[in-house]
Design an enzyme around this catalytic site. Structure first.
Site, short mmCIF file in Angstrom:
data_model
loop_
_atom_site.label_atom_id
_atom_site.label_comp_id
_atom_site.label_asym_id
_atom_site.label_seq_id
_atom_site.Cartn_x
_atom_site.Cartn_y
_atom_site.Cartn_z
N ILE A 30 0.82 -1.22 0.00
CA ILE A 30 0.00 0.00 0.00
C ILE A 30 0.86 1.26 0.00
CG2 ILE A 30 -0.26 0.29 2.52
CD1 ILE A 30 -3.30 0.67 1.98
N GLN A 92 10.07 -5.33 11.23
CA GLN A 92 8.78 -5.94 10.89
C GLN A 92 7.67 -5.19 11.60
OE1 GLN A 92 8.47 -10.11 11.87
NE2 GLN A 92 6.52 -10.35 10.81
N HIS A 98 5.97 -12.21 5.50
CA HIS A 98 5.82 -11.75 4.12
C HIS A 98 7.19 -11.46 3.55
CE1 HIS A 98 5.39 -8.37 6.90
NE2 HIS A 98 6.02 -7.64 6.01
N HIS A 100 9.11 -9.17 0.92
CA HIS A 100 9.04 -7.97 0.08
C HIS A 100 9.77 -8.26 -1.22
CE1 HIS A 100 7.85 -4.86 3.19
NE2 HIS A 100 8.34 -5.80 3.99
#
Ligand code: 5GP
Ligand code: ZN
Length: 112
Positions: A30, A92, A98, A100
């Site tokens: 985002i 984090q 996740h 990147h």
């Protein structure tokens, strides 16, 4: 389930999907830090790399494989970076593992 990325993966919170399969879901960050900034997350909740165990070895490999597929699909022939921020010192901020995937511009090293 209060985990932000679990909500994104289940579709409760909207996201821009980039790639998905039975093991992972990849979506646009985002707040992109590069022209291409994709997050690759396992569908199953796993808080961080530090929370992984021996049973997660194939899943961890799968996340990197997926990142490479996405990088190729995005045309990142000049290169890219994958990063897994882990824990407080690792930067984090979302406690669902996740990867990147960053690319589309030269990336400085070392990171901050
Ligand atoms: P971390 O800091 O945990 O390594 O990375 C978390 C990433 O998630 C950040 O790059 C941040 O911009 C992204 N992020 C946080 N909230 C959302 C959201 O609601 N949707 C999407 N697509 N990305 C988010
Ligand atoms: Zn989660």
């Amino acid at each position: 389930m209060s985990c932000l990325f679990c909500k994104i993966i289940e579709g409760t919170i909207p996201s821009s999907a980039v790639y998905q399969d039975e093991h992972c879901y990849a979506f646009a960050d985002i707040h992109p830090q590069a022209p291409v900034h994709v997050l690759v997350a396992p569908r199953r909740h796993l808080a961080s790399l530090a929370h992984s165990d021996e049973a997660d070895r194939a899943l961890l490999g799968h996340l990197l494989w997926a990142a490479a597929q996405i990088a190729a699909q995005k045309g990142l022939a000049k290169g890219y970076r994958v990063a897994i921020n882990t824990g407080e010192d690792g930067g984090q901020t979302v406690d669902h593992l996740h990867v990147h995937l960053l690319g589309g511009r030269p990336l400085a090293w070392p990171p901050g």
